[in-house]
Scaffold this motif. Sequence first.
Motif, PDB file in Angstrom:
ATOM      1  N   UNK A 138      42.766   1.267   3.439  1.00 28.34           N
ATOM      2  CA  UNK A 138      42.932  -0.177   3.324  1.00 28.34           C
ATOM      3  C   UNK A 138      44.102  -0.574   4.230  1.00 28.34           C
ATOM      4  N   UNK A 139      43.845  -1.526   5.075  1.00 27.64           N
ATOM      5  CA  UNK A 139      44.844  -1.995   6.020  1.00 27.64           C
ATOM      6  C   UNK A 139      45.522  -3.229   5.456  1.00 27.64           C
ATOM      7  N   UNK A 140      46.788  -3.079   5.075  1.00 28.54           N
ATOM      8  CA  UNK A 140      47.548  -4.205   4.537  1.00 28.54           C
ATOM      9  C   UNK A 140      48.278  -4.962   5.647  1.00 28.54           C
ATOM     10  N   UNK A 141      48.536  -4.305   6.768  1.00 25.05           N
ATOM     11  CA  UNK A 141      49.383  -4.903   7.772  1.00 25.05           C
ATOM     12  C   UNK A 141      48.737  -4.949   9.164  1.00 25.05           C
ATOM     13  N   UNK A 142      48.077  -3.897   9.559  1.00 21.45           N
ATOM     14  CA  UNK A 142      47.633  -3.713  10.941  1.00 21.45           C
ATOM     15  C   UNK A 142      46.275  -4.356  11.204  1.00 21.45           C
ATOM     16  N   UNK A 143      46.273  -5.666  11.372  1.00 23.04           N
ATOM     17  CA  UNK A 143      45.011  -6.363  11.604  1.00 23.04           C
ATOM     18  C   UNK A 143      44.434  -6.055  12.986  1.00 23.04           C
ATOM     19  N   UNK A 144      45.274  -5.661  13.935  1.00 20.49           N
ATOM     20  CA  UNK A 144      44.771  -5.344  15.276  1.00 20.49           C
ATOM     21  C   UNK A 144      43.917  -4.079  15.265  1.00 20.49           C
ATOM     22  N   UNK A 145      44.282  -3.106  14.459  1.00 20.83           N
ATOM     23  CA  UNK A 145      43.455  -1.898  14.329  1.00 20.83           C
ATOM     24  C   UNK A 145      42.124  -2.243  13.682  1.00 20.83           C
ATOM     25  N   UNK A 146      42.155  -3.109  12.673  1.00 22.00           N
ATOM     26  CA  UNK A 146      40.904  -3.544  12.030  1.00 22.00           C
ATOM     27  C   UNK A 146      40.026  -4.257  13.051  1.00 22.00           C
ATOM     28  N   UNK A 147      40.615  -5.166  13.818  1.00 17.64           N
ATOM     29  CA  UNK A 147      39.847  -5.900  14.831  1.00 17.64           C
ATOM     30  C   UNK A 147      39.245  -4.944  15.855  1.00 17.64           C
ATOM     31  N   UNK A 148      40.020  -3.967  16.284  1.00 22.54           N
ATOM     32  CA  UNK A 148      39.530  -2.996  17.268  1.00 22.54           C
ATOM     33  C   UNK A 148      38.403  -2.144  16.682  1.00 22.54           C
ATOM     34  N   UNK A 149      38.578  -1.697  15.446  1.00 20.63           N
ATOM     35  CA  UNK A 149      37.521  -0.894  14.806  1.00 20.63           C
ATOM     36  C   UNK A 149      36.257  -1.720  14.592  1.00 20.63           C
ATOM     37  N   UNK A 150      36.405  -2.989  14.254  1.00 18.97           N
ATOM     38  CA  UNK A 150      35.243  -3.862  14.122  1.00 18.97           C
ATOM     39  C   UNK A 150      34.546  -4.023  15.469  1.00 18.97           C
TER      40      UNK A 150
END
Length: 157
Positions: free
Chosen positions: A4-16
């Motif tokens: 669960x990513x609480x802080x790193x939205x850029x990693x989530x965006x990249x993985x998406x």
Amino acid sequence: MKNIYFWDYKTVAKRLYNGDFTETDSLRQFVALMIISGISIPVPFSFYIISVNKPIALDVFSFILSGVIAYVGYWWVYQSHVKNEGREFFLKLAALELPIGFRVAVFVILPFMLLSIPLLQVITSQLLAQGLGLVMGIVAAIVHFRLLKSAICYSEN
């Protein structure tokens, strides 16, 4: 709380963007957001210095304005997404709301609250105090939707 990513939205965006963020991962993010949203943390001081009854018209106005801002903000993000790519909007939305919400809370809401404490000690008008909160909410919403748009419309270019 695995992955669960609480802080790193850029990693989530990249993985998406790369397609390796699954619907289950997105569901975990969304459930964590819902759980955290439901937790109320008691604050040891009051932001409502004046103890008179609040004017109901201001509450109604704030409620309607919040709804309008949310509608316009999400519509803007969605329209930008459709123009950019148009796939899996809700998957991305559910995955990104948690880390972006944390960022907005830490970098916008918390500093605004801390800076407003001394100011609220001298404000004698409840209307001004509530107006200050309304301004903070509008600024937080603008930052939230700008970050959300940039993350949902992420591209490596």
